[in-house]
Design a protein around this motif. Sequence first.
Motif, PDB file in Angstrom:
ATOM      1  N   LEU A 247      53.230  -4.867   5.080  1.00 22.73           N
ATOM      2  CA  LEU A 247      52.216  -4.731   5.981  1.00 22.73           C
ATOM      3  C   LEU A 247      52.750  -3.611   7.173  1.00 22.73           C
ATOM      4  CD1 LEU A 247      49.520  -6.737   6.133  1.00 22.73           C
ATOM      5  CD2 LEU A 247      49.417  -5.219   5.029  1.00 22.73           C
ATOM      6  N   LYS A 248      54.078  -3.723   7.092  1.00 24.01           N
ATOM      7  CA  LYS A 248      55.134  -2.989   8.836  1.00 24.01           C
ATOM      8  C   LYS A 248      55.104  -1.203   7.665  1.00 24.01           C
ATOM      9  CE  LYS A 248      55.807  -6.600  11.375  1.00 24.01           C
ATOM     10  NZ  LYS A 248      57.700  -7.296  12.002  1.00 24.01           N
ATOM     11  N   GLU A 249      55.587  -2.445   6.890  1.00 26.06           N
ATOM     12  CA  GLU A 249      56.193  -1.084   5.488  1.00 26.06           C
ATOM     13  C   GLU A 249      54.768  -0.039   5.387  1.00 26.06           C
ATOM     14  OE1 GLU A 249      58.389  -1.098   2.228  1.00 26.06           O
ATOM     15  OE2 GLU A 249      60.232  -2.231   3.582  1.00 26.06           O
ATOM     16  N   ASP A 250      53.991  -0.596   5.689  1.00 27.35           N
ATOM     17  CA  ASP A 250      52.498   0.082   5.198  1.00 27.35           C
ATOM     18  C   ASP A 250      51.854   0.790   6.238  1.00 27.35           C
ATOM     19  OD1 ASP A 250      52.877  -0.490   2.325  1.00 27.35           O
ATOM     20  OD2 ASP A 250      50.320  -2.170   2.940  1.00 27.35           O
ATOM     21  N   GLU A 251      51.964  -0.087   7.095  1.00 25.42           N
ATOM     22  CA  GLU A 251      51.832   1.070   8.770  1.00 25.42           C
ATOM     23  C   GLU A 251      52.757   1.956   8.949  1.00 25.42           C
ATOM     24  OE1 GLU A 251      50.828  -0.641  13.595  1.00 25.42           O
ATOM     25  OE2 GLU A 251      52.515  -2.008  11.931  1.00 25.42           O
ATOM     26  N   ILE A 252      53.524   2.595   8.727  1.00 24.01           N
ATOM     27  CA  ILE A 252      54.758   3.076   9.205  1.00 24.01           C
ATOM     28  C   ILE A 252      53.757   4.906   7.836  1.00 24.01           C
ATOM     29  CG2 ILE A 252      56.712   4.387   8.809  1.00 24.01           C
ATOM     30  CD1 ILE A 252      58.370   1.723   9.624  1.00 24.01           C
ATOM     31  N   VAL A 253      53.923   3.973   6.793  1.00 23.53           N
ATOM     32  CA  VAL A 253      53.146   5.137   5.750  1.00 23.53           C
ATOM     33  C   VAL A 253      52.070   5.551   6.180  1.00 23.53           C
ATOM     34  CG1 VAL A 253      52.415   5.301   3.541  1.00 23.53           C
ATOM     35  CG2 VAL A 253      54.373   4.569   4.048  1.00 23.53           C
ATOM     36  N   GLU A 254      51.236   4.047   6.741  1.00 17.05           N
ATOM     37  CA  GLU A 254      49.611   5.216   7.458  1.00 17.05           C
ATOM     38  C   GLU A 254      49.844   5.840   8.504  1.00 17.05           C
ATOM     39  OE1 GLU A 254      46.294   4.321   5.763  1.00 17.05           O
ATOM     40  OE2 GLU A 254      47.358   2.583   4.548  1.00 17.05           O
ATOM     41  N   LYS A 255      50.481   5.850   9.421  1.00 20.25           N
ATOM     42  CA  LYS A 255      50.256   6.699  10.614  1.00 20.25           C
ATOM     43  C   LYS A 255      51.396   8.173  10.062  1.00 20.25           C
ATOM     44  CE  LYS A 255      50.594   3.589  13.825  1.00 20.25           C
ATOM     45  NZ  LYS A 255      51.566   2.487  15.363  1.00 20.25           N
ATOM     46  N   LEU A 256      52.216   7.756   9.812  1.00 24.37           N
ATOM     47  CA  LEU A 256      52.280   9.423   9.108  1.00 24.37           C
ATOM     48  C   LEU A 256      51.871  10.481   8.331  1.00 24.37           C
ATOM     49  CD1 LEU A 256      54.698  11.302   8.530  1.00 24.37           C
ATOM     50  CD2 LEU A 256      55.435   9.756   6.783  1.00 24.37           C
TER      51      LEU A 256
END
Length: 281
Positions: A247-256
Amino acid sequence: MKREFFIWCFMLTCFCGFSQHQRFVYLGTYKPDKTEEHKVAQLFALDVSNGKSLFHSIENPDSREKYIQELASYKSIVGWDLNWYIYKSKGRVDFAVNHVSTTYEYGELDQIQWKITDRKLPLDGYSKAQLAETEFGGRQWLAYFDTEIPVFDGPYKFSGLPGLIVKLESLDGDYMFELIAKEQVKEASVDKPLNTIKLKKTKYLELMRSKAKNPIADWRVYYKNMGYSDVATVVVNGVSMTLNQMLKEDEIVEKLWQEQHNNPVERDDVWLKFGGIILAD
């Protein structure tokens, strides 16, 4: 008298034919990032049935396959980032998006005011396309409609012209929708889903802005409801990690993704990476 009766029957036949299940396929091209010049191409369908309509992205790969040449001819990235469902009926527009496992909806009256000009342009396949202009969502728009197609509708939230909108473009060049196909379909479900969270538009925008600040919060709740803990092991692309790490990795992707999608159709809208249940196709 006979001539008048014939004309009346002919017009009735035309309108009845178009009142059945019709699908109008549009090729949309848009610039997701206002700081960049690249554009994205996406297929959309306007399904019309019994005085109601639904405008949505064509998600089904089999449905998109029929128009692969149109997509290939447009030298652009092919995407599906505009994932809304727009229902129109009797002067009302209902806008719905699906985020994770929840569908959010707001409604508004059709308030688009058109200025119809006398200018007619010969577009491909539409020799009598007529120009109309309007301002909507913080942009100036040019719409070309064909009175020989008696469907008073068009892409996105646009409707109300005396003929189908066959081409719609923003004056700044960021958005364009072009009609590329007309089909008869056996069924065209244009009814809204029943299980939605209905909001006023102002509340919808507030909620989406909140979700944009924490884009994985809903996913965290979703996985928790599915019985997963933060330390549960998941496998992503062959790599094992905890759910929390994923989920932390997904958050980086989503914000990008949000940074690169800063140019919504309506300038005051909130553009999230919507996804989940496909409501129509």
